[in-house]
Structure formats: structure tokens, C-alpha cells
Design an enzyme around this catalytic site. Structure first.
Site: not given
Ligand code: URA
Length: 242
Positions: A108
């Protein structure tokens, strides 16, 4: 691209992101390109990548490109979206390569940590396929103190996330302190770590991927925004040492 494969000079250079076929024709006229140490005469000539030089320099990763990268928070794993993209951390030319350099899964925008990028479709598939069981470890900071039930809920294999059809695979959580934990996942779902903690009534305030398989972010020595090129074989060996 495999070694000793021959390809049209203009196609080779445009696929490596150097410029358009028209640009290549222009550079040939200017005498900037050599093949086997002789000035190139024709853009359509079939060549081996190793024999080509541009302004005396060998080509940039003509046999494929694979990287380990420390993503910083704030950048997006996408070629298309607006705003700050992870690709801004790499040479501009790499954004014009074909096949494209793509991340193996995504982190993310607000997640930092270890990310692999490759233009090798087989390697990407190998690293994402459930068959090869590449675990991912996350360091998590939480808004509220842990309740004590999370370890069992996450390990149960019965945790259903909103909108999903199957429960999460068992995941291992280790408590660091009341607001911090690590979580090892054996699958990769959209916003999975954030959604898992939301499902137990908490909120992730900081998230970093600190390990892929056996490879830790720490052992790479990479600071946020830095990357290192690796061969696919070396990478597989770092992730699942034989
Ligand atoms: N889980 C999440 O919530 N975000 C990420 O970027 C990776 C795993």
C-alpha cells in the site's frame, strides 16, 4: 531476453527504453551506436545485445531486470496512477522497457519495506504462486493495545475478512509489546494486514514488510528508496536457500 538471441537493433533498443525506432535511426546516422566495435549501419540489422554499444557503453540489463527494493511510505506501486510512484526511484529509462518492470505483488501507499520487481513473468509467477509458499513478514504498530486474543484468531484459519469468500490461511503473530507485533502471512490479499487487525477491532498505524521468505530487509542493507539489481537465480536462493 536470453543471451545470444538476435533481434533487430531498433527493436532491441526501444524495448530497453532507450528511445523510439526513429531515435535509433537518428543515433545510427550520428555514429553513436556500434555493433562488434564497428559503427552500426542499419536499424533493421539483427544483432546480439552483448555486441552493441551506445556512445561506447554496453546496454543496460539487456538480459532482463530484477531488483530488490526498499519502498518508502508515500509512493504507489503502479505505472498508471497519478502522484508519487515507486518507479521515480529508478532510472527513467526503466519505465519504458518492454516487457515492463513490475512489482511482485504490491505494498500500500502507506506501507514501507521489502519489495521485489522484475520483468521476468516466470519469476513473478514463481514468487506469487501458492505452490512455492513464499511467506511475508510484517512489522505492525497498532492504535490500541493488543487484547490477547489476536494470536489465536489469526492462527485459526477461520478469520473471515469482509467481502472475501474464504477465511484467511493461518498466520503467525508474535507480540513485541502491547502496541506492536510481527505477523507472518502465507498468502497476499488486498490490504490484508490492515483488514485482519480491523477484523479484531484494532487499527494499524504503521506497517512495514520486513521479510520475504528467508530474505530480511535488514540483511539487504537498503535504506528507504534504495534498490539493488539481482539475478533471478540469486534472488530465489536468497528467498528460499537450498
Ligand atoms: N497488508 C496490508 O494491509 N498492506 C500491505 O501493503 C501489505 C500487506
Amino acid at each position: 531476453m536470453s543471451k545470444c538471441k538476435t533481434e533487430r537493433l531498433d527493436r532491441l533498443l526501444s524495448n530497453l527504453g532507450y528511445g523510439s525506432r526513429k531515435d535509433v535511426a537518428h543515433w545510427i546516422k550520428e555514429g553513436l551506436i556500434t555493433v562488434d566495435d564497428q559503427p552500426a549501419k542499419s536499424a533493421s540489422r539483427k544483432v546480439e545485445a552483448d555486441s552493441v554499444r551506445i556512445e561506447g557503453k554496453p546496454l543496460d540489463h539487456p538480459d532482463g531486470l530484477t531488483l530488490i527494493y526498499h519502498k518508502a511510505t508515500g509512493s504507489v506501486c503502479s505505472h498508471k496512477e497519478t502522484g508519487l510512484l515507486i518507479y521515480a526511484d529508478f532510472p527513467e529509462r526503466w519505465s519504458d522497457r518492454k516487457p515492463p518492470l513490475s512489482s511482485v505483488g504490491r505494498l500500500d501507499k502507506e506501507t514501507s519495506g521489502l519489495l521485489i520487481l522484475t520483468d521476468d513473468g516466470h519469476l513473478n509467477h514463481h514468487l506469487t504462486s501458492p505452490k512455492h509458499h513464499v511467506s511475508k513478514t510484517y512489522a505492525v504498530k497498532l492504535d490500541s493495545p493488543l487484547s490477547g486474543s489476536e494470536q489465536d484468531v489469526f492462527a485459526s484459519g477461520r478469520l473471515m475478512l469482509e467481502g472475501d469468500e474464504k477465511p484467511c490461511l493461518p498466520a503467525e503473530m508474535t507480540v513485541i509489546n502491547e502496541n506492536e507485533a510481527t505477523l507472518v502471512l502465507h498468502e497476499g490479499r488486498y490490504h490484508q494486514v490492515r483488514r485482519m487487525f480491523a477484523a479484531v477491532g484494532n487499527r494499524v498505524t504503521q506497517l512495514a514488510r520486513i521479510r520475504i521468505g528467508a530474505l530480511t530487509l535488514e540483511q539487504t542493507g537498503l535504506e528507504a528508496g534504495e534498490y539493488r539489481t539481482v539475478t533471478p537465480d540469486a534472488l530465489i536462493n536468497m528467498i528460499s536457500p537450498r
